[in-house]
Design an enzyme around this catalytic site. Structure first.
Site, PDB file in Angstrom:
ATOM      1  N   CYS A   2       0.852  -1.171   0.000  1.00  0.00           N
ATOM      2  CA  CYS A   2       0.000   0.000   0.000  1.00  0.00           C
ATOM      3  C   CYS A   2       0.895   1.229   0.000  1.00  0.00           C
ATOM      4  CB  CYS A   2      -0.856   0.032   1.258  1.00  0.00           C
ATOM      5  SG  CYS A   2      -1.847  -1.454   1.464  1.00  0.00           S
ATOM      6  N   ARG A  28       1.134   1.756  -5.886  1.00  0.00           N
ATOM      7  CA  ARG A  28       1.362   0.803  -4.796  1.00  0.00           C
ATOM      8  C   ARG A  28       0.079   0.096  -4.356  1.00  0.00           C
ATOM      9  NH1 ARG A  28       6.228   1.257  -2.360  1.00  0.00           N
ATOM     10  NH2 ARG A  28       5.398   0.213  -0.527  1.00  0.00           N
ATOM     11  N   TRP A  73      -3.964  -1.703  -1.282  1.00  0.00           N
ATOM     12  CA  TRP A  73      -4.000  -2.949  -2.048  1.00  0.00           C
ATOM     13  C   TRP A  73      -4.475  -3.991  -1.043  1.00  0.00           C
ATOM     14  CZ3 TRP A  73      -0.692  -7.538  -2.365  1.00  0.00           C
ATOM     15  CH2 TRP A  73      -0.937  -8.299  -3.516  1.00  0.00           C
ATOM     16  N   ASN A  99       0.993  -0.389   6.018  1.00  0.00           N
ATOM     17  CA  ASN A  99       1.411  -1.158   4.846  1.00  0.00           C
ATOM     18  C   ASN A  99       2.020  -2.455   5.353  1.00  0.00           C
ATOM     19  OD1 ASN A  99       2.382  -2.034   2.375  1.00  0.00           O
ATOM     20  ND2 ASN A  99       4.178  -0.702   2.420  1.00  0.00           N
ATOM     21  N   GLY A 100       1.443  -3.589   4.959  1.00  0.00           N
ATOM     22  CA  GLY A 100       1.980  -4.874   5.428  1.00  0.00           C
ATOM     23  C   GLY A 100       0.848  -5.774   5.881  1.00  0.00           C
ATOM     24  N   GLU A 466       9.746 -12.415 -21.022  1.00  0.00           N
ATOM     25  CA  GLU A 466       9.405 -11.053 -20.590  1.00  0.00           C
ATOM     26  C   GLU A 466       8.380 -10.419 -21.538  1.00  0.00           C
ATOM     27  OE1 GLU A 466       9.548  -9.334 -18.114  1.00  0.00           O
ATOM     28  OE2 GLU A 466       9.501  -7.235 -18.696  1.00  0.00           O
ATOM     29  N   LYS A 470       4.690  -8.995 -20.442  1.00  0.00           N
ATOM     30  CA  LYS A 470       4.201  -7.630 -20.688  1.00  0.00           C
ATOM     31  C   LYS A 470       2.809  -7.669 -21.313  1.00  0.00           C
ATOM     32  CE  LYS A 470       6.320  -6.181 -18.544  1.00  0.00           C
ATOM     33  NZ  LYS A 470       7.348  -6.157 -17.591  1.00  0.00           N
ATOM     34  N   GLU A 473       0.233  -8.897 -18.541  1.00  0.00           N
ATOM     35  CA  GLU A 473      -0.036  -7.913 -17.478  1.00  0.00           C
ATOM     36  C   GLU A 473      -0.831  -6.725 -17.978  1.00  0.00           C
ATOM     37  OE1 GLU A 473       3.734  -7.660 -14.549  1.00  0.00           O
ATOM     38  OE2 GLU A 473       4.126  -7.079 -16.609  1.00  0.00           O
ATOM     39  N   HIS A 489       8.345 -31.005 -28.178  1.00  0.00           N
ATOM     40  CA  HIS A 489       8.224 -31.926 -27.036  1.00  0.00           C
ATOM     41  C   HIS A 489       6.866 -31.806 -26.361  1.00  0.00           C
ATOM     42  CE1 HIS A 489      12.377 -32.885 -27.652  1.00  0.00           C
ATOM     43  NE2 HIS A 489      12.681 -31.600 -27.646  1.00  0.00           N
ATOM     44  N   LYS A 584       2.786  -2.669  -7.448  1.00  0.00           N
ATOM     45  CA  LYS A 584       4.121  -2.408  -7.992  1.00  0.00           C
ATOM     46  C   LYS A 584       5.185  -3.253  -7.326  1.00  0.00           C
ATOM     47  CE  LYS A 584       7.242  -0.102 -10.375  1.00  0.00           C
ATOM     48  NZ  LYS A 584       7.434  -0.730 -11.689  1.00  0.00           N
TER      49      LYS A 584
HETATM   50  C1  F6R Z   1       6.346  -7.135 -14.028  1.00  0.00           C
HETATM   51  C2  F6R Z   1       6.693  -6.669 -12.714  1.00  0.00           C
HETATM   52  C3  F6R Z   1       6.874  -7.687 -11.643  1.00  0.00           C
HETATM   53  C4  F6R Z   1       8.127  -7.335 -10.830  1.00  0.00           C
HETATM   54  C5  F6R Z   1       8.295  -8.285  -9.647  1.00  0.00           C
HETATM   55  C6  F6R Z   1       9.551  -7.987  -8.868  1.00  0.00           C
HETATM   56  O1  F6R Z   1       6.185  -6.083 -14.932  1.00  0.00           O
HETATM   57  O2  F6R Z   1       6.836  -5.499 -12.493  1.00  0.00           O
HETATM   58  O3  F6R Z   1       6.958  -8.974 -12.160  1.00  0.00           O
HETATM   59  O4  F6R Z   1       9.227  -7.414 -11.675  1.00  0.00           O
HETATM   60  O5  F6R Z   1       7.185  -8.189  -8.807  1.00  0.00           O
HETATM   61  O6  F6R Z   1       9.557  -6.680  -8.392  1.00  0.00           O
HETATM   62  P1  F6R Z   1      10.907  -5.982  -7.987  1.00  0.00           P
HETATM   63  O7  F6R Z   1      11.718  -5.815  -9.233  1.00  0.00           O
HETATM   64  O8  F6R Z   1      10.514  -4.684  -7.377  1.00  0.00           O
HETATM   65  O9  F6R Z   1      11.585  -6.902  -7.021  1.00  0.00           O
END
Ligand code: F6R
Length: 589
Positions: A2, A28, A73, A99-100, A466, A470, A473, A489, A584
């Site tokens: 959060c 967040r 969140w 937050n937590g 990756e 993208k 997400e 396979h 995030k």
């Molecule tokens: C994807 C994304 C997540 C983060 C993952 C790790 O676009 O943003 O998969 O890469 O949650 O987050 P960090 O890099 O902050 O450890």
């Protein structure tokens, strides 16, 4: 996770500051948001809560020089007005944001209920307000807040506003908090972006530290001893403009287009640390690479970088690392990759490796993070604030940093730096060449697909992973990446007439031939092949040209995925900056 923002000081517009600050922290958490404001000349807290994103919200708040706010969140309790923060005690004089996760909140709640406390929400957070209220019967405000916080289990950061005492108190253990030091005004937030405009002087709270903010001063405390601490003020070198959209419609597209600058900038960073680390690796230290999500794909790509430098490195999703941590010892270097430096799974893995005496190197973007503090070496990647929830520029800067490290291990550090620096020009040139129109055309072709499959080999395999992430997400479209060698396979059975398949390639001859022949196998089963590569081929039904950067071609190939995710998201009506259900940084297990 959060977002927390607080203000105390000379301004009468403290509540507006908090409101605007929350908009910067929306990444967040965006289930709901709320503020508690102590209006000027009144001790009656004004609390406002709303479900949904704060983004475009407008509100009329009373003038105030003390305010706290939160963007949520949800973890405990559904997304409702009453579960939104702040939460108040029975007297409504204390407001708490958090937050937590308070892992032992049920036990505490049961005890407090017995003592007559009335609860208005289903959250773990509300127990904190009542617990402090209970303790205030026998102790001072500071002691009550600190001892309440110490009684909570889990990773937490709290911020408490006492309207009567005109004081804000905050504590951290496992979730980030940073204090901004202005002139006769103080700020508190989960990261520096809410107060960058006001001050660049920041104090990043460490675990088990607390802070008391009053109108005319701020004091820091060690929560264990309860004693005051001397602290180090850091000057944050992020620019205000970095945290603004700068004319773009979303942070995501702005951050994608910032990459020529952010990637090439890494060539100037971390020279000394890279030298030291590469020496250790050359002397035979075993390399382990860790990260979650996008960062785990960065770790995977770095495996190939190191293999090219003659080093056998091993990458893990940090969430799967614990069974393997036992093989770490003083001869291991664990390279942990993270944008935020606060991802719980990564931190847990790193702590375990540290217990086994491994050396920890952190490749991290956000300054002042927990990961940075755990690490023996930190390599900041300097991509600046990444506000969009999905990672783009931080990822490519992490990738570039690991390329620099592996080049140095290979004894080609200068050449590596030159190549990374030159990406600025080559990527800019490529961007200028009508990239937007081409991506939109591709996005239109794929808009109604049910599934998209991707293939790649060696460095373009993590690139494909990756790329697929993208798309998933940002547009919620199902996309899945495979190593091209894996197709026959089993995976090939998924292919039907018209299934879109994206092949990522670079110009390395042998690999190119193998991937093209895999693409041909897909095409023979009816797949529509989209080639993302520096060259065209008869196998491709559609070619998206990327610049030929040899082994670094994976970078523009991935950028195509970032852009495609963005435009597919727009076409499918998602919010590209804030995809549903995501946060995030995932600071909970
Ligand atoms: C994807 C994304 C997540 C983060 C993952 C790790 O676009 O943003 O998969 O890469 O949650 O987050 P960090 O890099 O902050 O450890």
């Amino acid at each position: 996770m959060c977002g927390i923002v607080a203000y105390i000081g000379k301004s009468k517009n403290g509540s507006q500051f908090v409101f605007q600050g929350l908009k910067k922290l929306e990444y967040r958490g965006y289930d709901s948001w709320g503020l508690a404001v102590k209006p000027l000349r009144s001790q009656v807290l004004k609390v406002e809560k709303h479900i949904g994103k704060i983004g475009q919200a407008k509100t009329k708040l009373p003038l105030s020089s003390i305010a706290i706010g939160h963007t949520r969140w949800a973890t405990h309790g559904g997304v409702t007005n009453s579960n939104a923060h702040p939460h108040l005690d029975c007297s409504r004089k204390l407001a708490v944001i958090h937050n937590g996760i308070v892992e032992n909140y049920q036990e505490i709640k049961t005890e407090l209920k017995k003592k007559g406390h009335q609860f208005r929400s289903e959250t773990d957070t509300e127990v904190i307000a009542h617990f402090i209220e209970e303790k205030l019967k026998t102790m001072s405000l500071r002691k009550a807040v600190f001892s309440t916080f110490k009684a909570l289990s889990g990773s937490n950061a709290i911020c408490v506003l006492d309207s009567k005492k005109e004081t804000i108190l905050a504590c951290r253990d496992g979730s980030p908090l940073v204090v901004g030091i202005g002139k006769d005004e103080y700020f508190l937030a989960s990261d520096v972006t809410p107060f960058l405009k006001k001050t660049k002087k920041a104090v990043f709270l460490k675990d088990r530290e607390g802070v008391v903010l009053k109108r005319h001063g701020v004091s820091f405390f060690n929560l264990q001893t309860g004693k005051k601490k001397r602290i180090k003020v850091k000057i944050v070198n992020w620019e205000v403009e970095d945290a603004q959209k700068g004319g773009y419609s979303h942070f995501l597209i702005k951050e994608i287009f910032e990459q020529p600058k952010t990637i090439s900038k890494t060539a100037e960073l971390n020279r000394e640390v890279i030298k030291k680390l590469s020496l250790k690796i050359k002397k035979g230290k075993k390399v382990i690479l860790l990260g979650c999500g996008t960062a785990s794909y960065c770790a995977k790509a770095a495996e190939y970088f190191f293999a090219h430098a003659g080093i056998e490195a091993q990458s893990y999703g940090a969430y799967e690392f614990l069974p393997f941590a036992r093989f770490c010892n003083s001869k291991t270097i664990v390279i942990a990759i993270s944008q935020s430096g606060e991802t719980a799974d990564t931190l847990i893995a790193v702590k375990k490796a540290k217990q086994k005496k491994a050396l920890i190197a952190a490749i991290v973007n956000a300054p002042g993070s927990t990961l940075e503090r755990l690490a023996d070496f930190t390599l900041p990647v300097g991509a600046g604030p990444e506000i969009a929830v999905v990672s783009t520029k931080a990822f490519t800067s992490q990738l570039a940093t690991l390329y620099l490290l592996s080049s140095s291990v290979k004894g080609k550090g200068d050449l590596g730096r030159k190549k990374i620096k030159s990406l600025d020009k080559s990527l800019r040139l490529w961007f200028k060449n009508g990239i937007k129109e081409k991506i939109i055309k591709l996005a239109k072709m794929l808009l109604d697909a049910n599934d998209i499959y991707l293939i790649g080999k060696h460095l373009n395999y993590p690139a494909a992973l990756e790329f697929a992430l993208k798309i998933k997400e940002t547009s919620y479209l199902h996309s899945e990446a495979f190593a091209s060698g894996e197709l026959k396979h089993g995976v090939i059975s998924l292919i039907q007439k018209g299934t879109p398949c994206i092949a990522l390639l670079d110009s390395q001859k042998k690999i190119k031939e193998e991937v093209l022949s895999s693409a041909m196998e897909l095409k023979s089963r009816g797949a529509k092949i989209i080639g993302v590569a520096p060259f065209n081929s008869l196998v491709f039904d559609y070619h998206f040209k990327t610049p030929d950067l040899k082994e670094l071609t994976l970078i523009p190939n991935i950028i195509v995925g970032q852009l495609l995710g963005y435009y597919l998201g727009l076409g499918r009506g998602t919010d590209p900056d804030k995809p549903r259900n995501l946060a995030k940084s995932v600071t909970v297990k």
